[in-house]
Design a protein around this motif. Sequence first.
Motif, PDB file in Angstrom:
ATOM      1  N   THR A 171     -38.886 -63.180  66.502  1.00  0.00           N
ATOM      2  CA  THR A 171     -39.927 -63.960  67.185  1.00  0.00           C
ATOM      3  C   THR A 171     -40.883 -63.035  67.948  1.00  0.00           C
ATOM      4  N   ILE A 172     -40.302 -62.045  68.611  1.00  0.00           N
ATOM      5  CA  ILE A 172     -41.139 -61.071  69.351  1.00  0.00           C
ATOM      6  C   ILE A 172     -42.093 -60.384  68.370  1.00  0.00           C
ATOM      7  N   ALA A 173     -41.572 -60.004  67.216  1.00  0.00           N
ATOM      8  CA  ALA A 173     -42.407 -59.318  66.218  1.00  0.00           C
ATOM      9  C   ALA A 173     -43.558 -60.221  65.775  1.00  0.00           C
ATOM     10  N   ALA A 174     -43.243 -61.457  65.464  1.00  0.00           N
ATOM     11  CA  ALA A 174     -44.280 -62.396  64.988  1.00  0.00           C
ATOM     12  C   ALA A 174     -45.305 -62.659  66.088  1.00  0.00           C
ATOM     13  N   PHE A 175     -44.826 -62.832  67.314  1.00  0.00           N
ATOM     14  CA  PHE A 175     -45.746 -63.100  68.429  1.00  0.00           C
ATOM     15  C   PHE A 175     -46.643 -61.892  68.683  1.00  0.00           C
ATOM     16  N   SER A 176     -46.122 -60.690  68.509  1.00  0.00           N
ATOM     17  CA  SER A 176     -46.963 -59.505  68.763  1.00  0.00           C
ATOM     18  C   SER A 176     -48.054 -59.405  67.697  1.00  0.00           C
ATOM     19  N   TYR A 177     -47.733 -59.826  66.482  1.00  0.00           N
ATOM     20  CA  TYR A 177     -48.755 -59.864  65.420  1.00  0.00           C
ATOM     21  C   TYR A 177     -49.824 -60.900  65.780  1.00  0.00           C
ATOM     22  N   ARG A 178     -49.391 -62.094  66.192  1.00  0.00           N
ATOM     23  CA  ARG A 178     -50.362 -63.170  66.508  1.00  0.00           C
ATOM     24  C   ARG A 178     -51.262 -62.732  67.660  1.00  0.00           C
ATOM     25  N   MET A 179     -50.651 -62.082  68.672  1.00  0.00           N
ATOM     26  CA  MET A 179     -51.434 -61.645  69.839  1.00  0.00           C
ATOM     27  C   MET A 179     -52.467 -60.594  69.398  1.00  0.00           C
ATOM     28  N   ALA A 180     -52.032 -59.668  68.531  1.00  0.00           N
ATOM     29  CA  ALA A 180     -52.922 -58.574  68.112  1.00  0.00           C
ATOM     30  C   ALA A 180     -54.147 -59.103  67.374  1.00  0.00           C
ATOM     31  N   TYR A 181     -53.968 -60.233  66.694  1.00  0.00           N
ATOM     32  CA  TYR A 181     -55.084 -60.780  65.906  1.00  0.00           C
ATOM     33  C   TYR A 181     -55.714 -61.987  66.606  1.00  0.00           C
ATOM     34  N   LYS A 183     -54.523 -64.734  67.611  1.00  0.00           N
ATOM     35  CA  LYS A 183     -54.116 -66.061  67.078  1.00  0.00           C
ATOM     36  C   LYS A 183     -53.110 -66.721  68.023  1.00  0.00           C
ATOM     37  N   PRO A 184     -53.075 -68.049  68.039  1.00  0.00           N
ATOM     38  CA  PRO A 184     -52.092 -68.754  68.895  1.00  0.00           C
ATOM     39  C   PRO A 184     -50.675 -68.527  68.368  1.00  0.00           C
ATOM     40  N   PHE A 185     -49.711 -68.506  69.279  1.00  0.00           N
ATOM     41  CA  PHE A 185     -48.318 -68.338  68.848  1.00  0.00           C
ATOM     42  C   PHE A 185     -47.903 -69.561  68.025  1.00  0.00           C
ATOM     43  N   ILE A 186     -47.117 -69.305  66.991  1.00  0.00           N
ATOM     44  CA  ILE A 186     -46.559 -70.387  66.166  1.00  0.00           C
ATOM     45  C   ILE A 186     -45.066 -70.456  66.492  1.00  0.00           C
ATOM     46  N   ASN A 197     -38.645 -68.403  58.296  1.00  0.00           N
ATOM     47  CA  ASN A 197     -39.049 -68.710  59.676  1.00  0.00           C
ATOM     48  C   ASN A 197     -39.946 -67.598  60.211  1.00  0.00           C
ATOM     49  N   PHE A 198     -39.584 -66.354  59.899  1.00  0.00           N
ATOM     50  CA  PHE A 198     -40.426 -65.236  60.353  1.00  0.00           C
ATOM     51  C   PHE A 198     -41.818 -65.339  59.743  1.00  0.00           C
ATOM     52  N   LEU A 199     -41.883 -65.573  58.431  1.00  0.00           N
ATOM     53  CA  LEU A 199     -43.191 -65.664  57.754  1.00  0.00           C
ATOM     54  C   LEU A 199     -43.983 -66.864  58.262  1.00  0.00           C
ATOM     55  N   HIS A 200     -43.269 -67.924  58.588  1.00  0.00           N
ATOM     56  CA  HIS A 200     -43.914 -69.115  59.186  1.00  0.00           C
ATOM     57  C   HIS A 200     -44.543 -68.739  60.529  1.00  0.00           C
ATOM     58  N   MET A 201     -43.809 -68.043  61.381  1.00  0.00           N
ATOM     59  CA  MET A 201     -44.328 -67.661  62.702  1.00  0.00           C
ATOM     60  C   MET A 201     -45.464 -66.655  62.587  1.00  0.00           C
ATOM     61  N   SER A 204     -48.385 -69.084  59.599  1.00  0.00           N
ATOM     62  CA  SER A 204     -48.832 -70.491  59.703  1.00  0.00           C
ATOM     63  C   SER A 204     -49.982 -70.578  60.699  1.00  0.00           C
ATOM     64  N   GLU A 205     -50.749 -71.623  60.595  1.00  0.00           N
ATOM     65  CA  GLU A 205     -51.807 -71.923  61.575  1.00  0.00           C
ATOM     66  C   GLU A 205     -51.450 -73.262  62.222  1.00  0.00           C
ATOM     67  N   PRO A 206     -52.031 -73.525  63.398  1.00  0.00           N
ATOM     68  CA  PRO A 206     -51.659 -74.774  64.106  1.00  0.00           C
ATOM     69  C   PRO A 206     -51.720 -76.012  63.231  1.00  0.00           C
ATOM     70  N   TYR A 207     -52.641 -76.025  62.272  1.00  0.00           N
ATOM     71  CA  TYR A 207     -52.744 -77.249  61.448  1.00  0.00           C
ATOM     72  C   TYR A 207     -52.506 -76.961  59.972  1.00  0.00           C
ATOM     73  N   GLN A 208     -51.942 -75.764  59.720  1.00  0.00           N
ATOM     74  CA  GLN A 208     -51.716 -75.410  58.317  1.00  0.00           C
ATOM     75  C   GLN A 208     -50.406 -74.629  58.210  1.00  0.00           C
ATOM     76  N   GLU A 209     -49.368 -75.297  57.771  1.00  0.00           N
ATOM     77  CA  GLU A 209     -48.047 -74.648  57.672  1.00  0.00           C
ATOM     78  C   GLU A 209     -48.085 -73.615  56.548  1.00  0.00           C
ATOM     79  N   TYR A 210     -47.613 -72.406  56.818  1.00  0.00           N
ATOM     80  CA  TYR A 210     -47.479 -71.404  55.746  1.00  0.00           C
ATOM     81  C   TYR A 210     -46.097 -71.593  55.125  1.00  0.00           C
ATOM     82  N   VAL A 211     -46.071 -71.817  53.838  1.00  0.00           N
ATOM     83  CA  VAL A 211     -44.781 -71.954  53.156  1.00  0.00           C
ATOM     84  C   VAL A 211     -44.600 -70.734  52.253  1.00  0.00           C
ATOM     85  N   ALA A 212     -43.626 -69.913  52.576  1.00  0.00           N
ATOM     86  CA  ALA A 212     -43.428 -68.660  51.815  1.00  0.00           C
ATOM     87  C   ALA A 212     -42.991 -68.979  50.396  1.00  0.00           C
TER      88      ALA A 212
END
Length: 429
Positions: A171-181, A183-186, A197-201, A204-212
Motif C-alpha cells: 500500500t505504501i508503494a502504491a500510495f507513493s506512486y499516486r503521490m508522485a503523479y 493522483k488521489p490515493f486508491i 490489489n496492488f495494481l488496483h491501488m 485505478s482511478e476514482p471512477y474507473q476501476e483498473y482490472v489487471a
Amino acid sequence: MTEKATLTIDDRSYEFDMFTGAENERCIDITHLRKETGCITMDPGYGNTGSCYSSITYVDGAKGILRYRGYPIEELAQKAGFVEVCYLILHGELPTARQLADFRAEIAGHAALHENLKIHFSGLPHSAPPMALLSAMLNLVSCFHPEVLEVVAEGEEFERTAALLLSKVRTIAAFSYRMAYGKPFIHPNPNLSYCANFLHMMFSEPYQEYVASPVIEKALNLFLVLHADHEQNCSTSTVRVVGSSRANLFSSVSAGVSALWGPLHGGANAAVIKMLEEIKSSGQPIDHYLDMAKDKNNNVRLMGFGHRVYKNFDPRSVILKKRVYEVLDELQQEDPLLDIALELEEKTLKDDYFVSRNLYPNVDFYSGILLRAIGIPINMYTVMFAIGRMPGWIANWRELLEHKQRISRPRQIYTGSTTREFVELRDRG
Ligand code: SDX
C-alpha cells in the motif's frame, strides 16, 4: 567426530572446529580465533565470511541453483503464487489450502493505512524518491501499530506483524506512486489477490476501476516470487545487523530498504533500463559500452551483469528472459530495449573480459523490461524489488532471534595515527 582446521601462526598451531552444511558447504568456526590467537580475519565485503547458519534459502553459484526451503526456484516460479511463497519462506513448509486462505485473509485485512499516515505523503515533493518514502513510511507505519514495536519472533503476534508488514509495504508503494503523479490515493480492495490489489491501488482511478489482465497479474506475481529471498545479500545482511541489536522488525526492514537502494544491489534494475535507453538513444554501437565497462580508467559497469555468488547464470535471469518474451507476445507489445538487451548478452558471452570473470546477466538484467511491460514506472523498480524481498527479510530477522544471535559488531585493523599530544590552537600556525 568434529572435523578440525589447523592454523599455524609464529610456529604455533591452533585448531578450530569445522562444520558441514546440508549441501556439503564447509566452514571453519572462528568464534574463538581472537581469544586464542590475538588475530582477527580480514575480508572486506565478506566474500569469504559466513555470518550465520540459515535454513531459509540455498544458492549454488557454480551450478546456478536457487531454492527456497529446498524447493527449486524454477518450480516455484511455475507453480506457486507470491503469497504461497511468502508462507513457505516464513514457515518453512508449503501451506495447506486452509493455511493459505487464512494467510491471504490476514494480509488482505491489513492493507489500509491509517488516515493520519497519509498526511506525510502530502507534505513531500512529488519528486521524492519512492525508496526514501518506503524506508521512512515503514518506520512511520509502526507508530500506528505500537504492538509491532515489540520484538516478538513467534506465535500469533509474530504472524500478525509479518502479515501486516507484507500487506502495508504494498500500500505504501502504491500510495507513493499516486503521490508522485499527483493522483488521489486508491484504497485497497480486500477482495482482490495480492498482486491484483496492488495494481488496483496503482492504476485505478476514482471512477474507473483498473482490472489487471491475467497476463499482467501473473507477470507481477512471477517478479515477486523471483525476488522473495536470496541468502545473505547486502540488504538481508543489513536487516540482520539491525535486528541483531533487537531493533523491531519494521525498523530492521526499513534499513534493508536503504541498503537495497544502491545501484550495485537492488537499484540495478532501474540502472539497467537507463543503460539500455542510453544505448538506444546514443546511436553508439554496443561495443562502445562494452569497452567502457571493461576500461578500468572509468567507473562504468555493465548494469545487470555479474554477481558475488553466481559464477554461472543467475537462474532468475533465465526465467525472466523467457517470461519477458511471453508477456510481450501476449500483450502484443514490442520493446526495442529487449532487442538491445539480447544483443548485449550475446556479445558478452563471446567476450573474454566477461567470460573470464564469470559475468553473466543477473536478476536485474531482464526484470526492468518485465516491469515496463506491466506498466510500472522506472522510479518504482527498486520498490518492487523491496516488496518481493520482504518475506526474505522477515524470515531472516526471525531466524536471527530464534538462534539468539549475538549483536553484530565486526572488528577492524587500525591504520591511523598512533598516540600524540594535543596541540593548542595558538600553536598550530
Ligand atoms: C543483486 O547478493 C545478492 O544475492 C544480490 C541479488 C539479490 O537477489 O539480493 O542477487 C540482487 O544485487 C544483483 C546484482 C545487481 N547489481 C548489478 O547488476 C551492478 C553491476 N554488477 C557489479 O557491480 C558486480 O558484479 C556486483 C556488485 C554484482 C558483484 O560485485 P563483486 O562480487 O564485488 O565483484 P567485483 O566488483 O569484485 O568484480 C570482480 C571483477 C572486477 O574486475 P577485476 O578487478 O577482476 O579486473 O569483475 C568486474 C570488476 O571490475 N566486474 C564488472 C562487473 N561486475 C564485476 N565489470 C564490468 N561490469 C560489471 N557489471
